[in-house]
Design a protein around this motif. Structure first.
Motif, PDB file in Angstrom:
ATOM      1  N   ALA A 116       0.848  -1.188   0.000  1.00  0.00           N
ATOM      2  CA  ALA A 116       0.000   0.000   0.000  1.00  0.00           C
ATOM      3  C   ALA A 116       0.886   1.241   0.000  1.00  0.00           C
ATOM      4  N   THR A 117       0.415   2.261  -0.669  1.00  0.00           N
ATOM      5  CA  THR A 117       1.210   3.487  -0.759  1.00  0.00           C
ATOM      6  C   THR A 117       1.000   4.415   0.422  1.00  0.00           C
ATOM      7  N   ASP A 118      -0.091   4.204   1.156  1.00  0.00           N
ATOM      8  CA  ASP A 118      -0.317   5.044   2.341  1.00  0.00           C
ATOM      9  C   ASP A 118      -1.182   4.286   3.344  1.00  0.00           C
ATOM     10  N   PRO A 119      -1.231   4.747   4.584  1.00  0.00           N
ATOM     11  CA  PRO A 119      -2.000   4.031   5.622  1.00  0.00           C
ATOM     12  C   PRO A 119      -3.481   3.865   5.293  1.00  0.00           C
ATOM     13  N   ALA A 120      -4.061   4.805   4.590  1.00  0.00           N
ATOM     14  CA  ALA A 120      -5.484   4.687   4.237  1.00  0.00           C
ATOM     15  C   ALA A 120      -5.733   3.460   3.359  1.00  0.00           C
ATOM     16  N   HIS A 121      -4.784   3.150   2.480  1.00  0.00           N
ATOM     17  CA  HIS A 121      -4.935   1.959   1.637  1.00  0.00           C
ATOM     18  C   HIS A 121      -4.939   0.692   2.489  1.00  0.00           C
ATOM     19  N   TRP A 122      -4.085   0.645   3.518  1.00  0.00           N
ATOM     20  CA  TRP A 122      -4.073  -0.512   4.425  1.00  0.00           C
ATOM     21  C   TRP A 122      -5.411  -0.649   5.120  1.00  0.00           C
ATOM     22  N   VAL A 123      -5.937   0.451   5.619  1.00  0.00           N
ATOM     23  CA  VAL A 123      -7.218   0.431   6.328  1.00  0.00           C
ATOM     24  C   VAL A 123      -8.321  -0.083   5.401  1.00  0.00           C
ATOM     25  N   ASN A 124      -8.342   0.397   4.165  1.00  0.00           N
ATOM     26  CA  ASN A 124      -9.347  -0.043   3.200  1.00  0.00           C
ATOM     27  C   ASN A 124      -9.201  -1.526   2.867  1.00  0.00           C
ATOM     28  N   ALA A 125      -7.962  -1.978   2.691  1.00  0.00           N
ATOM     29  CA  ALA A 125      -7.727  -3.394   2.389  1.00  0.00           C
ATOM     30  C   ALA A 125      -8.184  -4.267   3.553  1.00  0.00           C
ATOM     31  N   LEU A 126      -7.825  -3.883   4.752  1.00  0.00           N
ATOM     32  CA  LEU A 126      -8.228  -4.672   5.918  1.00  0.00           C
ATOM     33  C   LEU A 126      -9.739  -4.701   6.077  1.00  0.00           C
ATOM     34  N   ALA A 127     -10.404  -3.588   5.802  1.00  0.00           N
ATOM     35  CA  ALA A 127     -11.866  -3.545   5.897  1.00  0.00           C
ATOM     36  C   ALA A 127     -12.500  -4.525   4.913  1.00  0.00           C
ATOM     37  N   ALA A 128     -11.954  -4.597   3.715  1.00  0.00           N
ATOM     38  CA  ALA A 128     -12.498  -5.523   2.715  1.00  0.00           C
ATOM     39  C   ALA A 128     -12.271  -6.966   3.135  1.00  0.00           C
ATOM     40  N   LEU A 129     -11.100  -7.249   3.691  1.00  0.00           N
ATOM     41  CA  LEU A 129     -10.758  -8.631   4.033  1.00  0.00           C
ATOM     42  C   LEU A 129     -11.359  -9.077   5.359  1.00  0.00           C
ATOM     43  N   ASP A 130     -11.897  -8.137   6.133  1.00  0.00           N
ATOM     44  CA  ASP A 130     -12.564  -8.503   7.376  1.00  0.00           C
ATOM     45  C   ASP A 130     -13.988  -9.000   7.143  1.00  0.00           C
ATOM     46  N   SER A 131     -14.511  -8.790   5.954  1.00  0.00           N
ATOM     47  CA  SER A 131     -15.874  -9.240   5.681  1.00  0.00           C
ATOM     48  C   SER A 131     -15.866 -10.722   5.311  1.00  0.00           C
ATOM     49  N   GLU A 132     -17.036 -11.295   5.277  1.00  0.00           N
ATOM     50  CA  GLU A 132     -17.176 -12.713   4.933  1.00  0.00           C
ATOM     51  C   GLU A 132     -16.669 -12.965   3.513  1.00  0.00           C
ATOM     52  N   PRO A 133     -15.985 -14.091   3.295  1.00  0.00           N
ATOM     53  CA  PRO A 133     -15.550 -14.409   1.924  1.00  0.00           C
ATOM     54  C   PRO A 133     -16.758 -14.661   1.025  1.00  0.00           C
ATOM     55  N   LEU A 134     -16.524 -14.498  -0.241  1.00  0.00           N
ATOM     56  CA  LEU A 134     -17.580 -14.767  -1.216  1.00  0.00           C
ATOM     57  C   LEU A 134     -17.791 -16.274  -1.318  1.00  0.00           C
ATOM     58  N   PRO A 135     -19.030 -16.714  -1.440  1.00  0.00           N
ATOM     59  CA  PRO A 135     -19.268 -18.144  -1.657  1.00  0.00           C
ATOM     60  C   PRO A 135     -18.714 -18.549  -3.029  1.00  0.00           C
ATOM     61  N   PRO A 136     -18.268 -19.799  -3.175  1.00  0.00           N
ATOM     62  CA  PRO A 136     -17.702 -20.239  -4.462  1.00  0.00           C
ATOM     63  C   PRO A 136     -18.615 -20.004  -5.657  1.00  0.00           C
ATOM     64  N   GLU A 137     -19.920 -20.210  -5.482  1.00  0.00           N
ATOM     65  CA  GLU A 137     -20.827 -20.014  -6.626  1.00  0.00           C
ATOM     66  C   GLU A 137     -20.890 -18.548  -7.049  1.00  0.00           C
ATOM     67  N   HIS A 138     -20.739 -17.632  -6.089  1.00  0.00           N
ATOM     68  CA  HIS A 138     -20.731 -16.207  -6.432  1.00  0.00           C
ATOM     69  C   HIS A 138     -19.419 -15.839  -7.136  1.00  0.00           C
ATOM     70  N   LEU A 139     -18.312 -16.408  -6.675  1.00  0.00           N
ATOM     71  CA  LEU A 139     -17.028 -16.158  -7.340  1.00  0.00           C
ATOM     72  C   LEU A 139     -17.055 -16.702  -8.767  1.00  0.00           C
ATOM     73  N   ARG A 140     -17.695 -17.859  -8.968  1.00  0.00           N
ATOM     74  CA  ARG A 140     -17.848 -18.399 -10.328  1.00  0.00           C
ATOM     75  C   ARG A 140     -18.638 -17.431 -11.211  1.00  0.00           C
ATOM     76  N   LYS A 141     -19.720 -16.887 -10.652  1.00  0.00           N
ATOM     77  CA  LYS A 141     -20.540 -15.930 -11.416  1.00  0.00           C
ATOM     78  C   LYS A 141     -19.714 -14.714 -11.825  1.00  0.00           C
ATOM     79  N   ILE A 142     -18.887 -14.206 -10.923  1.00  0.00           N
ATOM     80  CA  ILE A 142     -18.038 -13.046 -11.228  1.00  0.00           C
ATOM     81  C   ILE A 142     -17.077 -13.387 -12.366  1.00  0.00           C
ATOM     82  N   LEU A 143     -16.462 -14.547 -12.285  1.00  0.00           N
ATOM     83  CA  LEU A 143     -15.520 -14.955 -13.350  1.00  0.00           C
ATOM     84  C   LEU A 143     -16.242 -15.161 -14.663  1.00  0.00           C
ATOM     85  N   ASP A 144     -17.460 -15.689 -14.616  1.00  0.00           N
ATOM     86  CA  ASP A 144     -18.245 -15.859 -15.853  1.00  0.00           C
ATOM     87  C   ASP A 144     -18.549 -14.508 -16.492  1.00  0.00           C
TER      88      ASP A 144
END
Length: 148
Positions: A116-144
């Motif tokens: 990350a280039t600055d602390p705000a980027h770290w905070v944003n990344a951690l916020a995204a990764l603190d949420s529940e992972p995507l279910p496999p079927e939803h990840l498949r839909k995104i890739l499709d």
């Protein structure tokens, strides 16, 4: 060959194979980790893992750690992805957060490497990764959607 008393160094005269010093220790087994680029641009490893094959799935089945590098494709992905893609991935996330979450949701990955280039980027990344992972079927839909 034997050894000189107290030195552990071999001598040619003695027929014994004993040493006065302790035998060499075996090195401790090092954990094996693989690292490969995984992003929504480099999505082949994601797609393969969702189908139970490829380097991520193979390594996970063997109990190896798998690190995803370049999850934002060298910082380019937040500028390439659209707000609509972010909304499809997880409503309310920025494009960078959504793209990180998609990679981190891949079964078999144990770590996502990012910088990350600055602390705000770290905070944003951690916020995204603190949420529940995507279910496999939803990840498949995104890739499709991305492959269409």
């Amino acid at each position: 060959m034997g050894s000189r008393p107290g030195t552990g160094s071999p001598t040619a005269r003695s027929p014994s194979h004993t040493y006065t010093s302790s035998p060499p220790r075996q090195p401790a087994a090092l954990p094996i980790t693989i690292q490969l680029p995984v992003s929504l641009v480099m999505a082949t490893p994601l797609a393969q893992a969702l189908h139970g094959h490829g380097p991520i799935a193979d390594a996970a089945h063997k109990g190896l750690e798998v690190f995803a590098s370049a999850p934002l494709h060298g910082g380019e992905l937040p500028h390439l992805a659209t707000p609509e893609l972010a909304e499809l991935i997880r409503p309310g996330l920025s494009t960078a957060q959504a793209c990180l979450l998609a990679v981190a949701s891949c079964h078999g990955l144990t770590k996502v490497l990012l910088s990350a280039t600055d602390p705000a980027h770290w905070v944003n990344a951690l916020a995204a990764l603190d949420s529940e992972p995507l279910p496999p079927e939803h990840l498949r839909k995104i890739l499709d959607v991305l492959n269409a």
